[in-house]
Every structure is written in C-alpha cells, then in structure tokens.
Design a protein around this motif. Sequence first.
Motif, PDB file in Angstrom:
ATOM      1  N   ASN A  81       0.845  -1.196   0.000  1.00 33.36           N
ATOM      2  CA  ASN A  81       0.000   0.000   0.000  1.00 33.36           C
ATOM      3  C   ASN A  81       0.883   1.249   0.000  1.00 33.36           C
ATOM      4  O   ASN A  81       1.685   1.444   0.909  1.00 33.36           O
ATOM      5  CB  ASN A  81      -0.924   0.010   1.221  1.00 33.36           C
ATOM      6  CG  ASN A  81      -1.898  -1.148   1.215  1.00 33.36           C
ATOM      7  OD1 ASN A  81      -2.478  -1.473   0.182  1.00 33.36           O
ATOM      8  ND2 ASN A  81      -2.082  -1.785   2.365  1.00 33.36           N
ATOM      9  N   ILE A  82       0.733   2.071  -1.017  1.00 32.92           N
ATOM     10  CA  ILE A  82       1.544   3.286  -1.128  1.00 32.92           C
ATOM     11  C   ILE A  82       1.139   4.278  -0.042  1.00 32.92           C
ATOM     12  O   ILE A  82      -0.049   4.510   0.199  1.00 32.92           O
ATOM     13  CB  ILE A  82       1.397   3.925  -2.520  1.00 32.92           C
ATOM     14  CG1 ILE A  82       1.762   2.923  -3.609  1.00 32.92           C
ATOM     15  CG2 ILE A  82       2.257   5.179  -2.635  1.00 32.92           C
ATOM     16  CD1 ILE A  82       3.164   2.379  -3.504  1.00 32.92           C
ATOM     17  N   LYS A  83       2.151   4.846   0.623  1.00 33.92           N
ATOM     18  CA  LYS A  83       1.903   5.789   1.713  1.00 33.92           C
ATOM     19  C   LYS A  83       2.456   7.180   1.420  1.00 33.92           C
ATOM     20  O   LYS A  83       1.861   8.184   1.812  1.00 33.92           O
ATOM     21  CB  LYS A  83       2.520   5.247   3.007  1.00 33.92           C
ATOM     22  CG  LYS A  83       1.900   3.952   3.503  1.00 33.92           C
ATOM     23  CD  LYS A  83       0.402   4.133   3.773  1.00 33.92           C
ATOM     24  CE  LYS A  83      -0.239   2.854   4.267  1.00 33.92           C
ATOM     25  NZ  LYS A  83      -1.698   3.041   4.498  1.00 33.92           N
ATOM     26  N   MET A  84       3.619   7.239   0.759  1.00 36.19           N
ATOM     27  CA  MET A  84       4.254   8.520   0.464  1.00 36.19           C
ATOM     28  C   MET A  84       4.961   8.446  -0.892  1.00 36.19           C
ATOM     29  O   MET A  84       5.534   7.410  -1.233  1.00 36.19           O
ATOM     30  CB  MET A  84       5.287   8.899   1.532  1.00 36.19           C
ATOM     31  CG  MET A  84       4.740   9.093   2.930  1.00 36.19           C
ATOM     32  SD  MET A  84       3.805  10.630   3.111  1.00 36.19           S
ATOM     33  CE  MET A  84       5.114  11.844   2.957  1.00 36.19           C
ATOM     34  N   VAL A  85       4.922   9.545  -1.638  1.00 37.35           N
ATOM     35  CA  VAL A  85       5.704   9.675  -2.864  1.00 37.35           C
ATOM     36  C   VAL A  85       6.439  11.003  -2.795  1.00 37.35           C
ATOM     37  O   VAL A  85       5.840  12.044  -2.508  1.00 37.35           O
ATOM     38  CB  VAL A  85       4.817   9.632  -4.132  1.00 37.35           C
ATOM     39  CG1 VAL A  85       5.672   9.812  -5.389  1.00 37.35           C
ATOM     40  CG2 VAL A  85       4.027   8.335  -4.200  1.00 37.35           C
ATOM     41  N   GLN A  86       7.747  10.967  -3.038  1.00 37.13           N
ATOM     42  CA  GLN A  86       8.564  12.179  -2.991  1.00 37.13           C
ATOM     43  C   GLN A  86       9.385  12.288  -4.269  1.00 37.13           C
ATOM     44  O   GLN A  86      10.086  11.348  -4.640  1.00 37.13           O
ATOM     45  CB  GLN A  86       9.517  12.147  -1.797  1.00 37.13           C
ATOM     46  CG  GLN A  86       8.850  11.965  -0.443  1.00 37.13           C
ATOM     47  CD  GLN A  86       9.873  11.778   0.664  1.00 37.13           C
ATOM     48  OE1 GLN A  86      10.701  12.651   0.922  1.00 37.13           O
ATOM     49  NE2 GLN A  86       9.846  10.626   1.302  1.00 37.13           N
TER      50      GLN A  86
END
Length: 297
Positions: free
Chosen positions: A112-117
């Motif tokens: 599950n994706i939580k953060m993208v930077q």
Amino acid sequence: ENRKLFGGVMRQAGVAAAPAIYALENNIERLREDIENASVIYDMLKGKMKKIGIQEEVQTNIIMLDLSKAGIYAEEFCEIAEKKGVYIFEAITNVHLPNYKIIKENMSNCGNIKMVQCNFSQYSSKYQKYKDHVQTNAFDTAFNGGALMDINVYNLHFVTGMFGKPNEVHYFKNVGYNGIDTSGIIIMQYPDFIATCTGAKDCSSPYAVYVQGDQGTIIVSGASSGVCKDVYFDAPKKDQIGKKATDTKEKISIEQPNHMLYECQDFMDIILNKDEEAYTMYKEQTQMVVELLEKLS
C-alpha cells in the motif's frame, strides 16, 4: 539563451536534437525544404490571427504560437487539430521510458503506497544574472521560466502517470522580484497517500524519487524524474539507530542509451501505425497535467 531561441520553451532540447542530427548527416536537402515550408506557413499566418500570437520571424523549421489569449483550452485545441488530421504531442521524456514502465510493473511490490517524494532541484546557470536583476528567458514569466513549468512539470508527469489525477493539489513557492517562482513544492492529496514534488532553479540537491509503501520502497536516483536512470527496490527497514548501515537495495532498471529517443520512437510508431489508442492515452495524460498546471499557476 540559444536553447530557448531554437526550441521555444521546450526544456529537453535533445528531443529535437536527435532527429536534427540525423537530418544534418543524412538529409540536408530535406531539412532545407522543411525550413522553407515553415517560412511559407509563417507568411500565411502572420497578421491573420487576431487572438493567436506568433513569433516575429522564423529562422528554423519551428514556429511558435502563443495561445494564451485565444480562449482555447488544451482539450479543444487537440480536437480542432484532430479534425484536420494533425497529432499533438507533448515532448515529455519520462512517461515513454523503459525504466518508467519498470517502475509501474514493480509498484505492487511496495504494498500500500503511503508517500511519494520527487525532487528535481537544479541550480540554474542564469540565476546569478537573475539575482543581479538581469532578465533572461530562464526566469521570464512570458517564457514560462519558473520552476513549476520548467522543472517541476517532470515530477508532475511522473506522479500523475503512475497514479492519475489527485483529489487535491496545492503549490507553495518562493517568488522572485518579477513574480517568477524560482522554486516550489507541489503537494498532491490522493485517497490513501500524499505526494510531494519539489522543483528548484535557485538551489540544488541530489535528484531523487521515493515511492514508499508498507512493503517496500522504489528509489529512483542518478538523474532527475525526467530520466529515471537508476531504479532500485528496497525492502522496509525497522529502527536503524545505532546499527551498522547495510545496503539492501536491488537494482531493477535497465540501461537506457539515450533517454530522449524513446518518446521520438513512440511518436513515430503512433503516426506510422495510426495507433489512436496510444495517441489518446498520451493526449489525456498531457491534458490532465495541463489542467493541473493551470490550477497551480
């Protein structure tokens, strides 16, 4: 400023350079004919368009039009072109890259994706002039020289190409003396995670992209989000304080000899094969990003 002169406001001038080099080496007569045709078209258009601006003279086979006062939005412009049998392509590298597709294919491994930077910060060679109040195209609002349009647009394409349109989007920027954004951060709110896109022309840092999930992280390094040079998958780490650092990254990318050639190949394939499905996919991606840019500007 030659890059701006010969390529309009297109950042990746190498996209035009690749076919131009081939033409110079193999087809100089055809190139001359191409330039002559551009001049003919320019003469036909000059002075006949009330709401569409046109450059003052044509020196190459590129004609630049200013549609900002025409009252035509990107979707309508594409529809008009399509009725005339004309394809409208955006020169944006990352969504065409093999490594970008590899990232998509491995996204499920992150859980599950939580953060993208995304961080594309590149100190401009024209910034010192700008600080001295010497105006160049690189920091001119008339040429879309701000960090959002010139650099952060690659981050925006990277994220939206992976995850689609966000629920909310906001832009926080550092503004220079003439109103241009010299750097800034886009915050994108998705249903289950947040993405941040940093773009800067007034400072620099290592290029980096992190797609963080509860089962692992995809890391893009070695170049900007527009290049996707080196891509790694890294398993999740627990508390590392006081422990010896270990490199657990697994490289999943391939070598891309020239990252600027892949979009040219895709464009050529679409035109030659009349691949309307692929054209529509890239067109809708561009329209989505244009819509977001208009909201953020």
